[in-house]
Structure formats: C-alpha cells, structure tokens
Design an enzyme around this catalytic site. Structure first.
Site, mmCIF file in Angstrom:
data_model
loop_
_atom_site.group_PDB
_atom_site.id
_atom_site.type_symbol
_atom_site.label_atom_id
_atom_site.label_comp_id
_atom_site.label_asym_id
_atom_site.label_seq_id
_atom_site.Cartn_x
_atom_site.Cartn_y
_atom_site.Cartn_z
ATOM 1 N N HIS A 150 1.216 5.459 6.354
ATOM 2 C CA HIS A 150 0.738 5.806 5.106
ATOM 3 C C HIS A 150 0.823 7.574 5.083
ATOM 4 O O HIS A 150 0.930 8.161 6.399
ATOM 5 C CB HIS A 150 -0.838 5.496 4.942
ATOM 6 C CG HIS A 150 -0.706 4.086 4.679
ATOM 7 N ND1 HIS A 150 -1.379 3.311 5.414
ATOM 8 C CD2 HIS A 150 -0.326 3.210 3.549
ATOM 9 C CE1 HIS A 150 -1.339 1.929 4.891
ATOM 10 N NE2 HIS A 150 -0.821 1.943 3.669
ATOM 11 N N SER B 14 0.905 -1.235 0.113
ATOM 12 C CA SER B 14 -0.237 -0.161 0.005
ATOM 13 C C SER B 14 0.837 1.405 0.010
ATOM 14 O O SER B 14 0.367 2.219 -0.367
ATOM 15 C CB SER B 14 -1.053 0.017 1.193
ATOM 16 O OG SER B 14 -0.221 -0.123 2.458
ATOM 17 N N ASP C 152 -2.751 6.166 12.051
ATOM 18 C CA ASP C 152 -2.133 5.468 10.947
ATOM 19 C C ASP C 152 -0.755 6.197 10.836
ATOM 20 O O ASP C 152 -0.832 7.347 10.095
ATOM 21 C CB ASP C 152 -3.105 5.444 9.677
ATOM 22 C CG ASP C 152 -2.246 4.847 8.410
ATOM 23 O OD1 ASP C 152 -0.956 4.607 8.708
ATOM 24 O OD2 ASP C 152 -2.951 4.499 7.277
#
Length: 464
Positions: A428, A179, A425
């Site tokens: 990312h 990702s 998070d």
C-alpha cells in the site's frame, strides 16, 4: 499560561452547589440517538410543508433500518434544505491541456516538484484511514510527496477539483476491487474534498461499499470490495482468509448487482492472486467452500475475466457508463532489484529509483497484465480503457506505507517497527502520494472522452 505567583494568596471560595435537577429521562430500546436525529427533521417540516410527508416516512425508516436509513434521511432532507453547489462555469475556463491520444502516459520519469505538490496535506484530509497516514504514524521524511510523473513525450494536465466535480455532478463513480483500489479511492476523496462545503461531505460504510457523498453535487465517489471481482470466500471486507482463498470464477452477480447504474466503473484485481501458483476453485454444484479444486493461476484469471467481460457486455450501456481497468500496482520487497542488496524490503527507502535506462524486474506476473490488456482491446460493445500504472509505480520504492501503518487494525508498536522484514507493508501507498498520480491519469482519460449521457437523477446506492 501566566507564571505562578510566589506571593501567598488565599484560595478562592468553593463554587456553590448547583440546584438539584431531575435526571433527563432516557428513551428505551436505545432510542436516544433516534430522538436526537428526529429533532432536525421536525424543524425541517416546520419550515416547509413540502417536507412533512418525507419526514414522516423518514422517521418510520429510522426505526426500522437504523444507521443506513439515517444516512439516507440526512441526504434526502439536504435536498430540500440546502442548495446545490453553483455551476462551475467550465465554458469560461481555458480548455484542459490534454495530451494527444497517441501519447504513452505509462513511460516517463519522476521529476521533483515541491511547488505544485502535494495536491493536499495529510492532516487536512480527515477522511484518510490510519493505514495510509504515514506522517501521523511516525514517518520522519516527507520527500515521497513531491514527485511528479512526467511522460516522455507529453505532459499530464493539472488536476482541477472543481472541474472534476462538475463532471461528476449527479453521477456515481465507483472503484471495484481490492485494497489498492481502496487506496486510490481515498486518494481521490482527498483530492476533491477541500472544495466541498463543511458538513456537506461524508463517508458512509455499508457492507462491501464505502461511499463518499458530495452532497452539494449530488454525487458519490465509491469503493466496492471485490478482490477477485467474482464471488469468493473473501468477500467480507473485514473478515477474510489470507491462506485459504477460494473463488467461484463463473459467479459475479452477487457483486455486480451493485455496479448497475454507476457512471464510471474502475476495476482492478491482481495482488490477491499472487499468494500461490494455483488457485482454489469452488466446484459448481458444491454445497460448501470445502468442496473445491485447484487450477493454475493463469487459467483461473482467464475464467474470471471472461465472466467479468461477459457481464459488462450484457449489462452496461456504454452511452452512460465509462469503464476503466487499473494495471498492476507493484510490491517492493526485493531491494537487490534496485541496487540495495543490504536493504530490507522497502524500509528506509526515501527516494525513487532514478535510473531509467532499463525497467525494473519486480517479478510481476506479466501474463495477468497481458491478459487484462488483451481483454480490454477485445471489448468492442463496451469499451474498457486501460490505466497503465505499472511502469511508473515500479520506480517508487520510497512511497509505501512500510512500517508506518496498521496491522489487523492497530498501529505498529515500536518493537514491530524495528522488524521491517516481518511488518513492513510494501504493497500500500502513503497519501498524499503515488495514487494521486494514478488519479490524475484517470482524470486525463475521463476528460479525453465525451461526457456520458446523464440519468434523470442520482440514485442512492442500494442498501446491502
């Protein structure tokens, strides 16, 4: 809106009832969308006899294959109906000020720049997913967008989207990995999409592949989901296990068959290796994923890189395809490492680390970094260019999506946002942001190479 009047007034008469009309008949078997798709195809056929046969074949494919075929049909008809983008006269431009090959782009400092940055605005890039739109998701500050990477002994060139797309004309560029490579893919899409004509750009998701079509350049920018590069039980981009990840380190063809014919391949694999010290390996002759062994992470990683490098040497033509590998993208979950012992992961961080006297120790497994670097150096038949983003990204504790993101496809609730220890998070990155710099380094390395030989025409990615 004018203010309401205080004087009495009579109500307007009710509108007369419309004349009764027959309800429009619906096509059976969900063919309404097919009918709406076919109308422009018939119109196209009337305009030019050359397209008549193509339209007939396209309509048959629409019936048989649905959405994938519709996408291919739109792109094929576009080739007849719309012109390509004008050739960008690169020869008439000043040459790109590329850094010398010996300059180390990985070591430097972050410099505040609110004049040339950001390269695009979040709200102007409709292709961004909710995972990455931090401002729309409630982040109040935006300083993270205004930091430019300045290498110690040279400078990065300014990203020129038109020059870049001219290099991509008729070509395919594909990010392959996890990702974080997807994060970088969407960054690159946003960096170029503003120069493309409205209606001539789109993102299509097909299995493991997410494809951005730049139609007037007959080019694609793509992301292919393969978090371990080799085959695994986590190869579904939407449904995969976090706790029970199992790989097949000598099996890669299930993914690699989709990499053939790509002009620029950009790989990464790291974050999915970091859950456990040992990695589950499916036994070679097993009939199910439940039949597996565990080996140390470094052993499994080495086996995967050997499988990957062997495949490149056997299947890639270096005269056509350029290969790159992205190094570790850091996780910022230990604020004591940057002098904030009372912090919670990366939450509420608004500035980069600006003390450059010594590198941060963020507990990367540098054995994996070193193994990638060693493998890249050893690749003689098919050269692999390392894009070293680790040190520069280490300093950017401020630029993660944190609590301004999604979890299992849904935006965090206010209650979840108030619990960053569990929900932040710190893997990312917000866009615009740090991955834009990664892509500027990639841009620099692409233009530092001679253009690869062009194939006769762009082949659409194969259906999956």
């Amino acid at each position: 809106m004018p203010p309401a009047s205080n004087s009495p007034s009579t109500a307007p008469p009710p509108p007369s009832a419309p004349a009764a009309t027959k309800p429009r008949p619906r096509h059976p078997l969900g063919l309404d969308s097919l009918a709406s798709t076919s109308r422009p195809l018939f119109a196209a056929a009337r305009r030019s006899p050359v397209t008549t046969l193509a339209c007939a074949i396209t309509l048959l494919a629409l019936i048989m294959y649905g959405e994938d075929a519709r996408t291919i049909a739109e792109l094929s008809i576009d080739d007849y109906l719309y012109p390509d983008a004008d050739i960008y006269n690169v020869s008439g431009l000043p040459p790109i000020k590329l850094p010398p090959p010996t300059c180390d782009l990985a070591h430097g400092r972050w410099v505040f720049d609110n004049e040339s940055l950001p390269l695009y605005r979040e709200k102007e890039c409709n292709f961004l997913t909710k995972q990455l739109t931090c401002l729309a998701n409630g982040r109040n500050d935006d300083l993270w967008q205004y930091w430019q990477w300045q290498p110690n002994n040279c400078s990065l060139p300014t990203f020129d989207a038109r020059r870049f797309m001219e290099r991509m004309r008729g070509k395919r560029l594909m990010f392959v990995g996890d990702s974080l490579n997807r994060n970088q893919f969407y960054s690159l899409v946003c960096m170029v999409q503003s120069i493309l004509s409205k209606g001539r750009k789109k993102v299509v998701k097909r299995g493991s592949n997410t494809i951005f079509h730049a139609k007037e350049y007959r080019a694609t920018l793509e992301f292919y989901w393969a978090p371990f590069l080799v085959e695994s039980n986590s190869d579904d981009p939407n449904i995969h296990s976090i706790e029970h990840r199992i790989i097949r380190p000598e099996r890669i063809e299930g993914h690699a068959q989709y990499w053939r014919g790509v002009d620029y391949l950009i790989f990464d694999t790291y974050i999915w290796w970091m859950n456990t010290a040992d990695i589950k390996i499916r036994r070679p002759d097993s009939r199910s994923w439940s039949e597996h062994d565990e080996v140390p992470r470094i052993e499994a990683y080495g086996r995967v890189l050997k499988t990957w490098s062997d495949w490149l040497n056997e299947n890639i033509d270096p005269a056509r395809t350029s290969v790159f590998f992205m190094t570790i993208s850091p996780i910022h979950i230990s604020p004591d490492k940057w002098g904030n012992p009372h912090g919670i992961k990366c939450a509420k961080e608004t500035l980069p680390v600006l003390n450059y006297t010594e590198p941060l120790d963020l507990n990367h497994d540098m054995r994996l970094y070193d193994m990638v670097a060693s493998t890249a150096r050893s690749m003689k038949k098919v050269p692999v260019t390392l894009i070293d983003i680790t040190r520069m990204s280490d300093y950017r504790k401020d630029a993660h999506t944190s609590v301004y993101s999604v979890r299992r496809g849904y935006l965090l609730t206010p209650k979840q946002k108030n619990d960053p220890e569990k929900f932040a998070d710190c893997i990312h990155w917000c866009l615009p942001g740090v991955p834009d710099v990664w892509n500027t380094v990639l841009y620099t390395r692409i233009f530092s190479k001679s253009p690869p030989s062009s194939p006769p025409a762009l082949a659409l990615p194969p259906p999956q």
